[in-house]
Design an enzyme around this catalytic site. Structure first.
Site, PDB file in Angstrom:
ATOM      1  N   ALA A  97      12.190   1.408  -2.523  1.00  0.00           N
ATOM      2  CA  ALA A  97      13.017   1.908  -3.556  1.00  0.00           C
ATOM      3  C   ALA A  97      13.911   0.631  -4.103  1.00  0.00           C
ATOM      4  O   ALA A  97      14.058   0.546  -5.406  1.00  0.00           O
ATOM      5  CB  ALA A  97      13.915   3.209  -3.177  1.00  0.00           C
TER       6      ALA A  97
ATOM      7  N   GLN B 295       1.463   1.431   4.257  1.00  0.00           N
ATOM      8  CA  GLN B 295       2.477   0.672   4.231  1.00  0.00           C
ATOM      9  C   GLN B 295       2.976   0.139   5.610  1.00  0.00           C
ATOM     10  O   GLN B 295       3.673  -0.809   5.726  1.00  0.00           O
ATOM     11  CB  GLN B 295       3.679   1.294   3.447  1.00  0.00           C
ATOM     12  CG  GLN B 295       3.408   1.216   1.782  1.00  0.00           C
ATOM     13  CD  GLN B 295       2.765   2.773   1.476  1.00  0.00           C
ATOM     14  OE1 GLN B 295       2.071   3.308   2.309  1.00  0.00           O
ATOM     15  NE2 GLN B 295       2.942   3.154   0.242  1.00  0.00           N
TER      16      GLN B 295
ATOM     17  N   ASP C 206      13.696   7.477  -0.685  1.00  0.00           N
ATOM     18  CA  ASP C 206      13.642   7.070  -2.042  1.00  0.00           C
ATOM     19  C   ASP C 206      14.836   7.784  -3.122  1.00  0.00           C
ATOM     20  O   ASP C 206      14.965   7.391  -4.105  1.00  0.00           O
ATOM     21  CB  ASP C 206      12.389   7.346  -2.392  1.00  0.00           C
ATOM     22  CG  ASP C 206      11.201   6.315  -1.834  1.00  0.00           C
ATOM     23  OD1 ASP C 206      11.034   6.520  -0.677  1.00  0.00           O
ATOM     24  OD2 ASP C 206      11.037   5.367  -2.553  1.00  0.00           O
TER      25      ASP C 206
ATOM     26  N   ASN D 259      11.254  10.858   0.664  1.00  0.00           N
ATOM     27  CA  ASN D 259      10.681   9.483   1.484  1.00  0.00           C
ATOM     28  C   ASN D 259       9.444   9.541   1.522  1.00  0.00           C
ATOM     29  O   ASN D 259       8.548  10.755   1.111  1.00  0.00           O
ATOM     30  CB  ASN D 259      11.371   9.204   2.731  1.00  0.00           C
ATOM     31  CG  ASN D 259      11.072   7.945   3.307  1.00  0.00           C
ATOM     32  OD1 ASN D 259      11.170   6.805   2.351  1.00  0.00           O
ATOM     33  ND2 ASN D 259      10.475   7.403   4.365  1.00  0.00           N
TER      34      ASN D 259
HETATM   35  O1  MRU Z   1       5.656   4.255  -2.261  1.00  0.00           O
HETATM   36  P1  MRU Z   1       6.171   3.439  -1.948  1.00  0.00           P
HETATM   37  O2  MRU Z   1       5.692   2.409  -0.762  1.00  0.00           O
HETATM   38  O3  MRU Z   1       7.139   2.479  -2.817  1.00  0.00           O
HETATM   39  O4  MRU Z   1       7.293   4.354  -0.796  1.00  0.00           O
HETATM   40  C1  MRU Z   1       8.351   3.455  -0.078  1.00  0.00           C
HETATM   41  C2  MRU Z   1       9.201   4.679   0.968  1.00  0.00           C
HETATM   42  O5  MRU Z   1       8.969   5.484   1.018  1.00  0.00           O
HETATM   43  C3  MRU Z   1      10.338   3.902   1.571  1.00  0.00           C
HETATM   44  O6  MRU Z   1      10.342   4.145   2.816  1.00  0.00           O
HETATM   45  C4  MRU Z   1      11.655   3.898   0.632  1.00  0.00           C
HETATM   46  O7  MRU Z   1      11.310   3.545  -0.571  1.00  0.00           O
HETATM   47  C5  MRU Z   1      12.634   3.129   1.243  1.00  0.00           C
HETATM   48  S1  MRU Z   1      12.536   1.453   1.144  1.00  0.00           S
HETATM   49  C6  MRU Z   1      14.105   0.682   1.672  1.00  0.00           C
END
Ligand code: MRU
Length: 368
Positions: A65, A213, A254, A264
């Protein structure tokens, strides 16, 4: 944190060493580390037009995010530089079109619209100035957004670390480290800060299907940072908790609604349910840029649904299911505030009832 709270020297200091999102030398493009090819390759991409910026966010080349918000703010600055306009009004019209396009790339992480709105507010407040002057103010604002994020991550890391003990076992889901933010990260921040201070943690990183991820980014960042990390499949979280190997769960977010419900990465709410069952504290860590007082509860949060092919094919040499098989691929879920032990922000460790604690911590953001 506001425009006046950081001096130029502090901004330069906070931005030093940040590699994942930055401007190129002549400030004609945003440079990102392509997160889709890590950990096998470290490739830098230069994003110099609207389509390249949109695609990089949509395809998760830049993700997490806060990093999405930072990239979008630098991106709209680059696009603003390209605008041909002879007045502030014409400039604003073209700026708004470009911002709306970038904003449509991903719906769930509120940092995207938050950062673009901050940039737009600069244009609106200076509409009587020349486009050249507005562009120069936009440059200051996007650097400030990133520097503030670095400062917020550091503060979150301090608060988060105060809840941990040397030797603790930690479980995390998805990636909320430096790649997803600026420096330190949010959920991984306390671990990096603790490491700097000679503390040791044992981290279980959920691989985080479907886009992995946790496997590709979290275990890479922790390993490179010298932190003990064990990669597990998502369906192994229960057994490591049951074995007594996890003393705390740390996750990013997020979008946090006004009542503390937190969106999230898909699977986060399952981890929270398990943590409650096993009596393990479940902490959500995020900067104020991720709190959305427009969303009263998690019901108001739009959940991104992505291409089903990500489940069957992405990152695998061969398809893992028949092409005729249907898939449901929500990218995020919402963890109910009742499952969250604390929300850790740059303004402190917030506890339930979150409607009150969030309001108290961020009175200037509250929408009546
Ligand atoms: O789809 P993504 O990889 O962008 O999802 C990211 C997440 O869910 C993270 O945990 C969230 O953005 C926090 S990042 C500090």
């Amino acid at each position: 944190m506001g425009q006046d709270s950081l001096k130029e020297e502090e901004i330069v200091e906070l931005l030093s060493g940040i590699e994942n999102v930055r401007l190129n030398e002549d400030e004609s493009a945003v440079v990102i580390v392509d997160q889709t090819v890590l950990p096998g390759k470290k490739e830098l991409l230069e994003l110099g037009d609207a389509k390249a910026l949109y695609d990089a966010i949509f395809e998760l080349k830049v993700r997490g995010a806060p990093a999405i918000g930072i990239c979008a703010s630098y991106g709209i600055f680059i696009l603003a530089k390209q605008i041909q306009a002879d007045s502030g009004e014409t400039f604003y019209k073209k700026f708004k079109e470009a911002a709306e396009y970038l904003n449509s790339s991903r719906p769930t992480a509120v940092n995207l619209s938050w950062a673009l709105r901050r940039m737009e507010d600069v244009v609106k407040a200076n509409i009587s100035k020349s486009p050249k002057e507005i562009v120069s103010l936009l440059r200051e604002e996007c650097r400030l957004i990133q520097a503030e994020d670095a400062a917020m991550c550091k503060a979150i890391s301090e608060y988060g670390l105060s809840l941990l003990k040397d030797g603790d076992g930690i479980l995390t889901h998805c990636n909320a480290g430096p790649l997803a933010t600026s420096k330190y990260g949010t959920a991984l921040g306390p671990l990096f800060l603790g490491k700097e201070r000679g503390m040791n943690f044992h981290v279980f990183s959920d691989e985080t299907r479907p886009l992995l991820q946790g496997a590709r980014l979290t275990s890479y960042e922790l390993d490179q940072g010298g932190i003990d990390v064990t990669l597990i499949c998502d369906n192994m979280a229960s057994i490591v908790m049951k074995n007594g190997w996890v003393q705390a769960c740390l996750v990013g977010c997020d979008r946090v609604a006004a009542n503390g419900d937190a969106a999230n990465k898909i699977g986060t709410s399952g981890v929270a349910i398990l943590a409650k069952y096993y009596g393990i504290p479940f902490y959500v860590l995020g900067p104020s840029s991720t709190i959305d007082f427009h969303c009263k509860t998690g019901e108001d949060i739009v959940i991104e649904e992505r291409n089903p092919e990500e489940i069957k094919c992405k990152f695998y040499e061969k398809p893992m299911a028949l092409s005729s098989v249907k898939c449901y691929n929500p990218a995020f879920d919402v963890t109910d505030h009742n499952l969250i032990t604390a929300i850790i922000t740059e303004r402190g460790i917030l506890r339930a009832p979150y409607t009150e604690s969030l309001k108290k911590a961020f009175p200037e953001r509250v929408i009546e």
